[in-house]
Scaffold this motif. Structure first.
Motif, mmCIF file in Angstrom:
data_model
loop_
_atom_site.group_PDB
_atom_site.id
_atom_site.type_symbol
_atom_site.label_atom_id
_atom_site.label_comp_id
_atom_site.label_asym_id
_atom_site.label_seq_id
_atom_site.Cartn_x
_atom_site.Cartn_y
_atom_site.Cartn_z
ATOM 1 N N GLN A 83 -12.439 -1.773 1.985
ATOM 2 C CA GLN A 83 -11.135 -1.999 2.603
ATOM 3 C C GLN A 83 -10.508 -3.372 2.290
ATOM 4 N N SER A 84 -11.343 -4.271 2.312
ATOM 5 C CA SER A 84 -10.811 -5.640 1.930
ATOM 6 C C SER A 84 -10.230 -5.625 0.352
ATOM 7 N N VAL A 85 -10.937 -4.934 -0.451
ATOM 8 C CA VAL A 85 -10.433 -4.868 -1.900
ATOM 9 C C VAL A 85 -8.948 -3.997 -1.795
ATOM 10 N N LEU A 86 -9.125 -2.840 -0.967
ATOM 11 C CA LEU A 86 -8.012 -2.084 -0.878
ATOM 12 C C LEU A 86 -6.892 -2.861 -0.461
ATOM 13 N N THR A 87 -7.028 -3.677 0.583
ATOM 14 C CA THR A 87 -5.855 -4.399 1.085
ATOM 15 C C THR A 87 -5.183 -5.115 0.037
ATOM 16 N N GLN A 88 -6.018 -5.728 -0.930
ATOM 17 C CA GLN A 88 -5.602 -6.827 -1.982
ATOM 18 C C GLN A 88 -4.855 -5.994 -3.155
ATOM 19 N N ARG B 30 -0.023 2.300 -20.807
ATOM 20 C CA ARG B 30 -0.202 3.824 -19.969
ATOM 21 C C ARG B 30 -1.712 4.093 -19.747
ATOM 22 N N PRO B 31 -2.421 3.716 -20.737
ATOM 23 C CA PRO B 31 -4.074 4.114 -20.119
ATOM 24 C C PRO B 31 -4.582 3.371 -18.982
ATOM 25 N N TYR B 32 -4.149 1.880 -18.862
ATOM 26 C CA TYR B 32 -4.257 1.059 -17.894
ATOM 27 C C TYR B 32 -3.686 1.561 -16.326
ATOM 28 N N ALA B 33 -2.392 2.194 -16.559
ATOM 29 C CA ALA B 33 -1.844 2.643 -15.207
ATOM 30 C C ALA B 33 -2.470 3.814 -14.896
ATOM 31 N N GLU B 34 -2.965 4.832 -16.024
ATOM 32 C CA GLU B 34 -3.651 5.924 -15.373
ATOM 33 C C GLU B 34 -5.042 5.731 -14.874
ATOM 34 N N LYS B 35 -5.611 4.808 -15.355
ATOM 35 C CA LYS B 35 -6.865 4.359 -14.728
ATOM 36 C C LYS B 35 -6.808 3.667 -13.411
ATOM 37 N N ALA B 36 -5.727 2.836 -13.255
ATOM 38 C CA ALA B 36 -5.470 2.308 -11.928
ATOM 39 C C ALA B 36 -5.136 3.048 -11.001
ATOM 40 N N TRP B 37 -4.550 4.438 -11.412
ATOM 41 C CA TRP B 37 -4.158 5.291 -10.400
ATOM 42 C C TRP B 37 -5.270 6.209 -9.941
ATOM 43 N N GLU B 38 -6.118 6.431 -11.060
ATOM 44 C CA GLU B 38 -7.632 7.161 -10.588
ATOM 45 C C GLU B 38 -8.473 6.125 -9.709
ATOM 46 N N MET B 39 -8.705 4.820 -10.080
ATOM 47 C CA MET B 39 -9.346 3.972 -9.247
ATOM 48 C C MET B 39 -8.809 3.797 -7.624
ATOM 49 N N LEU B 40 -7.278 3.873 -7.710
ATOM 50 C CA LEU B 40 -6.906 3.665 -6.218
ATOM 51 C C LEU B 40 -7.116 4.930 -5.547
ATOM 52 N N SER B 41 -6.828 5.995 -6.169
ATOM 53 C CA SER B 41 -7.169 7.333 -5.502
ATOM 54 C C SER B 41 -8.703 7.102 -5.220
ATOM 55 N N ALA C 160 -8.547 5.204 -2.088
ATOM 56 C CA ALA C 160 -7.917 5.792 -0.649
ATOM 57 C C ALA C 160 -8.512 6.930 -0.376
ATOM 58 N N ARG C 161 -9.634 7.523 -0.803
ATOM 59 C CA ARG C 161 -10.427 8.538 -0.446
ATOM 60 C C ARG C 161 -11.418 8.088 0.552
ATOM 61 N N ILE C 162 -11.943 6.973 0.432
ATOM 62 C CA ILE C 162 -12.801 6.139 1.086
ATOM 63 C C ILE C 162 -12.349 5.886 2.682
ATOM 64 N N ARG C 163 -12.586 6.796 3.651
ATOM 65 C CA ARG C 163 -12.267 6.944 5.122
ATOM 66 C C ARG C 163 -13.226 6.108 5.811
ATOM 67 N N ARG C 164 -13.425 4.804 5.657
ATOM 68 C CA ARG C 164 -14.359 4.042 6.462
ATOM 69 C C ARG C 164 -13.522 3.482 7.348
ATOM 70 N N SER C 165 -14.311 2.769 8.360
ATOM 71 C CA SER C 165 -13.186 2.023 9.662
ATOM 72 C C SER C 165 -12.325 1.089 9.018
ATOM 73 N N GLY C 166 -11.080 1.269 9.621
ATOM 74 C CA GLY C 166 -9.901 0.591 9.407
ATOM 75 C C GLY C 166 -9.075 1.180 8.259
ATOM 76 N N ALA C 167 -9.292 2.112 7.696
ATOM 77 C CA ALA C 167 -8.741 2.703 6.593
ATOM 78 C C ALA C 167 -7.328 3.334 7.032
ATOM 79 N N ALA D 126 -1.275 0.113 5.600
ATOM 80 C CA ALA D 126 0.100 0.379 5.761
ATOM 81 C C ALA D 126 0.705 1.179 4.617
ATOM 82 N N LEU D 127 0.230 0.906 3.506
ATOM 83 C CA LEU D 127 0.706 1.854 2.357
ATOM 84 C C LEU D 127 0.085 2.978 2.250
ATOM 85 N N LEU D 128 -0.977 3.204 3.026
ATOM 86 C CA LEU D 128 -1.538 4.766 3.190
ATOM 87 C C LEU D 128 -1.142 5.638 4.028
#
Length: 304
Positions: A225-230, A43-54, A57-64, A68-70
């Protein structure tokens, strides 16, 4: 009132049932401890992963916007990933989850949305085949220790299942725009006696306010963005896996409590039947004594 022999037969039958429920309680208690340790560890890993992904996802740079999943779209077609158990004898666990899922489905349909399903577990599958919307895929027998290929550092064992096929179905449907949103429904494990039905959005992944204040920026290689894609698809797998862990811990906890209640009820019934058997035996003895006394009185009158 039933005779003494019939009551004794019922007592024997109830005792056999009590032995079975007691054994099932012990098995469920053992499985519950492992499942509880499993869900609390991840559970702590899932919560931290959610926080990191959020944060990503807030980074709206070029190509964001091309992730597809956003991509957010008007919700005309909704997919519900419904997680239930394969087996019953777990009290109201599955009934509560199916009741909440049915309520949410009716709500979506009143809003004019088309609803489809992906079911995990036979109980949800069988119920929705009769009363629910069409199902796109069905999964069962995932076991007590499912894993994610995104997290596995070793090969999946023979007795383990991976959530990759489940994630693949929901991701492909969202990316292909067959559905506009994906929700996941599962029983959230609170403690051994409390489990709550939860339905929350899985896709698109939405930015949320962080639970802590981020005072430093992160440096990504090659770029955010490359990290986000992966990580997007892997993160989706992690959320499905955590939902399964919550459901598994809830199932074993609910079954342990249900079997304990069944054992207590059986013991109470044995006590009531034993009392009835004693009354029936006393009634039989009293009747026989009265017959003997009556016969003796008749003989005494005849001899006089």
């Amino acid at each position: 009132m039933a005779n003494d022999r019939e009551i004794r037969r019922r007592i024997k039958s109830v005792k056999n049932i009590a032995q079975v429920t007691k054994a099932m309680e012990a098995v469920s208690a053992s499985k519950m401890r492992r499942a509880q340790a499993q869900v609390l560890a991840t559970r702590p890993y899932a919560e931290k992963a959610w926080e990191m992904l959020s944060f990503l996802a807030r980074i709206r740079r070029s190509g964001a916007d091309q992730q597809a999943l956003l991509q957010e779209r008007p919700e005309k077609n909704v997919l519900l990933l419904l997680i239930t158990s394969d087996r019953g004898l777990a009290g109201g666990l599955n009934a509560n989850m199916l009741r909440e899922a049915s309520r949410k489905i009716r709500e979506w349909e009143k809003e004019g949305k088309a609803v489809s399903l992906v079911t995990v577990g036979r109980k949800g599958r069988d119920f929705m085949r009769r009363y629910g919307p069409p199902s796109k895929a069905e999964f069962s027998s995932v076991g007590d220790r499912p894993t994610s290929q995104a997290l596995s550092i070793q090969k999946v064992g023979v007795d383990e299942a991976t959530v990759a096929p489940i994630a693949r179905v929901v991701i492909d449907d969202f990316v292909s725009q067959a559905v506009d949103a994906v929700y996941i429904g599962f029983m959230d494990f609170v403690n051994a006696v409390v489990q709550k039905p939860v339905i929350r959005k899985l896709l698109p992944i939405e930015p949320q306010e962080p639970t802590i204040t981020i005072t430093k920026d992160y440096i990504f290689e090659p770029d955010a963005q490359s990290v986000l894609t992966q990580v997007l698809e892997s993160f989706t797998e992690v959320q499905i896996l955590q939902g399964l862990y919550e459901a598994i811990a809830s199932e074993h906890s609910a079954r342990m409590v249900a079997m304990r209640n069944a054992t207590d009820a059986a013991n109470d019934l044995i006590g009531e039947l034993t009392l009835s058997a004693n009354k029936a035996r006393q009634e039989k003895i009293t009747k026989e004594l009265m017959d003997i006394v009556g016969g003796a009185s008749a003989l005494a009158q005849a001899s006089s």
